[in-house]
Design an enzyme around this catalytic site. Structure first.
Site, PDB file in Angstrom:
ATOM      1  N   GLN B  70       0.859  -1.184   0.000  1.00  0.00           N
ATOM      2  CA  GLN B  70       0.000   0.000   0.000  1.00  0.00           C
ATOM      3  C   GLN B  70       0.896   1.235   0.000  1.00  0.00           C
ATOM      4  OE1 GLN B  70      -3.951   0.266   1.843  1.00  0.00           O
ATOM      5  NE2 GLN B  70      -2.861   1.169   3.579  1.00  0.00           N
ATOM      6  N   ASN B 128      -8.824   7.199   1.126  1.00  0.00           N
ATOM      7  CA  ASN B 128      -7.505   6.884   1.670  1.00  0.00           C
ATOM      8  C   ASN B 128      -7.663   6.203   3.026  1.00  0.00           C
ATOM      9  OD1 ASN B 128      -4.877   6.748   2.561  1.00  0.00           O
ATOM     10  ND2 ASN B 128      -4.645   8.947   2.909  1.00  0.00           N
ATOM     11  N   ARG B 133      -5.498  -2.117   2.152  1.00  0.00           N
ATOM     12  CA  ARG B 133      -4.597  -3.203   1.764  1.00  0.00           C
ATOM     13  C   ARG B 133      -5.118  -4.571   2.199  1.00  0.00           C
ATOM     14  NH1 ARG B 133       0.706  -2.416   5.743  1.00  0.00           N
ATOM     15  NH2 ARG B 133      -0.385  -2.412   7.747  1.00  0.00           N
ATOM     16  N   ASP B 149       5.311  -2.560   3.982  1.00  0.00           N
ATOM     17  CA  ASP B 149       5.069  -1.125   4.019  1.00  0.00           C
ATOM     18  C   ASP B 149       5.865  -0.480   2.876  1.00  0.00           C
ATOM     19  OD1 ASP B 149       4.941  -0.713   7.662  1.00  0.00           O
ATOM     20  OD2 ASP B 149       3.417  -1.286   6.191  1.00  0.00           O
ATOM     21  N   ASP B 243      -4.650  -1.866  11.905  1.00  0.00           N
ATOM     22  CA  ASP B 243      -5.145  -2.951  11.059  1.00  0.00           C
ATOM     23  C   ASP B 243      -4.295  -4.205  11.306  1.00  0.00           C
ATOM     24  OD1 ASP B 243      -3.443  -2.465   7.900  1.00  0.00           O
ATOM     25  OD2 ASP B 243      -2.936  -1.655   9.875  1.00  0.00           O
ATOM     26  N   ASP B 244      -3.029  -3.986  11.619  1.00  0.00           N
ATOM     27  CA  ASP B 244      -2.146  -5.132  11.851  1.00  0.00           C
ATOM     28  C   ASP B 244      -2.441  -5.807  13.191  1.00  0.00           C
ATOM     29  OD1 ASP B 244       0.799  -2.999  12.454  1.00  0.00           O
ATOM     30  OD2 ASP B 244      -1.276  -2.855  13.124  1.00  0.00           O
TER      31      ASP B 244
END
Lengths: 330, 330
Positions: B70, B128, B133, B149, B243-244
């Site tokens: 992303q 955005n 991703r 990343d 998100d991770d």
């Protein structure tokens, strides 16, 4: 007040039934209450996946391991090492395989210097054989075996960590000494360590065996070892060597995967030089390494194929001994 | 000369039968001979357990991975990194998640500088969002995803090794950046790295997450991510972060084991400082780490429990980069 119940024959019986039912219900409620009180507290985040707290009084078969140490002509080292190993966390029992034929074991002295943290049994042997340590000892109560040579000192930290790794890879030999075989264009195999050429799969080296002289493995492999072709025993007896190579063949054949998982030791020492016996171990014989290459090829014949597989996984303990041993430039 | 055969009715038929039988036998022998020539040569020792030779023309779904990267406001870094990553062994395709809303992708320029080793697709986004991703891209053909990343450079050696490790642990997030949560007596969780207190299971540190900004994971987890409670998406959108962490919760919940396997990188670099855009990445925001602790606690609420589990397994590549990086005093 009694309704249709009273109309039934045996009104006395009806009341008794009612009382009986009430008593049963009350008893059930009490039992249920007691069971609820006994339910374990769920603490998911406090239970790491692979670690279980040792029971101080008795180690359960899954949470602990048995140390099997064979000894020949190095009783001074044996006793020094036993003082160290008897206190390792999660140790259940020690089995000393006494290869000093005709010589008394130090059991009396051992007992006179008790109490000891765990039981130690001395298994007196009738013949001095390398493969004596691979018997299926009835004294074995745990699933895990830790096998150590009688001149090898591995720190408690390394052993505790390697045991936790074994619990995550119970079908593998999890240990501290990696070795490999390589094949040559002639089809003849050679045995060695990092000094040998890499097997050539990508970059870096590979190992295909983990030696059992400093390793954890599942006790079932001792059972399996009793079922091997006679030629395997003959080979080990002929060379007084290669029992560990044979075990790696056995495990690889059984799993279809690399036999071992290598854990990089932080503190492993060879105490050979410290012995008063003057005896310095089989691996100093001139023919030692050549014998092991010989064994690899013989075992391929016996098993009709090469079951060993390569691995390049090297496991270390996160954040130990240095609390940020994984730091990088990022 | 004919014996009893000739005595049978249809002597001509008898001879024809004999001829026919002979022809059939000869044909069978020829076929058998041909089949023997086609038998594969058995070379067990040449096939390491986890590595398969890449097919040069087309990578099979199991032997290769898709890079998902992303990007926002760092197209110069993106292009520099694409030049590096497009040539990684076992790479099948690159998916660039284009978060530069309203801005043209560099697709034209990319094509004019072809040919390229693998296809690169630019997925233009409408909003955005950090979680863009984590869509289940139809372009994905491989089982494995490598997520990076757009400011992180990991060497080809590290990636090739980590991919082989992922193939042995396909249900885990296999990557280069470990993190952990700790619980406190109040029950409130905190997020951090090695600077935080060890969780206290034996010695050394533990990690409970592997960040997806430099990691391999199974593409099915992207499918699974689409099935999460709305509150998870709301949290990620609200913080433009976490998100991770959410993915680690998802994986831990699914497997019941530690979500990640940490592979210690030999060469990992952050190229942030090299960008001309002046944009320096979300993690520089003052509230970044506090947000992540906040996310951990919110996710525990959403998932009604803490599914993350600790691990202290650190994996390195045997014999690389130093051919005896496992040597010890023994």
């Amino acid at each position: 007040r009694c309704f249709h119940f009273c109309k039934l024959p045996g009104r006395v019986m009806g009341i008794r039934l009612l009382r009986f039912t009430s008593v049963v219900i009350i008893v059930l409620l009490l039992v249920a209450g007691a069971l609820t009180a006994l339910l374990p507290t769920i603490k998911d985040d406090k239970l790491p996946n692979s670690r279980r707290e040792p029971k101080t009084q008795s180690q359960s078969a899954l949470d602990s391991f048995t140390l099997i140490m064979q000894t020949y002509n190095r009783t001074d080292l044996l006793l020094k090492l036993l003082n160290h190993y008897q206190a390792i966390p999660h140790l259940h029992k020690v089995i000393v395989v006494w290869n000093n034929i005709g010589e008394k074991t130090p059991e009396e002295m051992w007992n006179s210097l008790g109490p000891h943290p765990v039981p130690v049994v001395f298994k007196v042997q009738t013949v001095n054989r390398m493969r004596n340590r691979l018997q299926n000892f009835p004294d074995l109560e745990t699933k895990a075996v830790l096998m150590m040579d009688d001149d090898t000192l591995v720190s408690a930290h390394d052993l505790a960590f390697a045991f936790s790794v074994w619990q995550q890879f119970p079908e593998h030999i999890v240990g501290f000494v990696p070795r490999k075989h390589i094949s040559t264009p002639s089809g003849v195999y050679s045995y060695g360590s990092f000094e040998l050429q890499n097997p050539g799969f990508g970059n870096g080296d590979q190992y295909s065996m983990v030696l059992i002289g400093a390793a954890f493995f599942h006790s079932r492999y001792l059972e399996d070892f009793q079922q091997q072709p006679e030629a395997v025993y003959a080979l080990i007896d002929e060379t007084q060597n290669c029992d560990d190579i044979a075990m790696n063949f056995l495990v690889a054949k059984h799993t279809g995967k690399p036999s071992g998982v290598f854990v990089k030791p932080v503190d492993i020492r060879n105490l050979e030089k410290d012995t008063n016996s003057g005896y310095s171990g089989m691996w100093h014989r001139a023919e030692h390494l050549l014998q092991r290459s010989y064994c690899v090829n013989k075992l391929v014949n016996i098993y009709d194929g090469m079951p060993l597989k390569y691995s390049n996984i090297m496991i270390s303990q996160f954040g130990f001994p240095n609390y940020a041993n994984h730091k990088n430039k990022m």
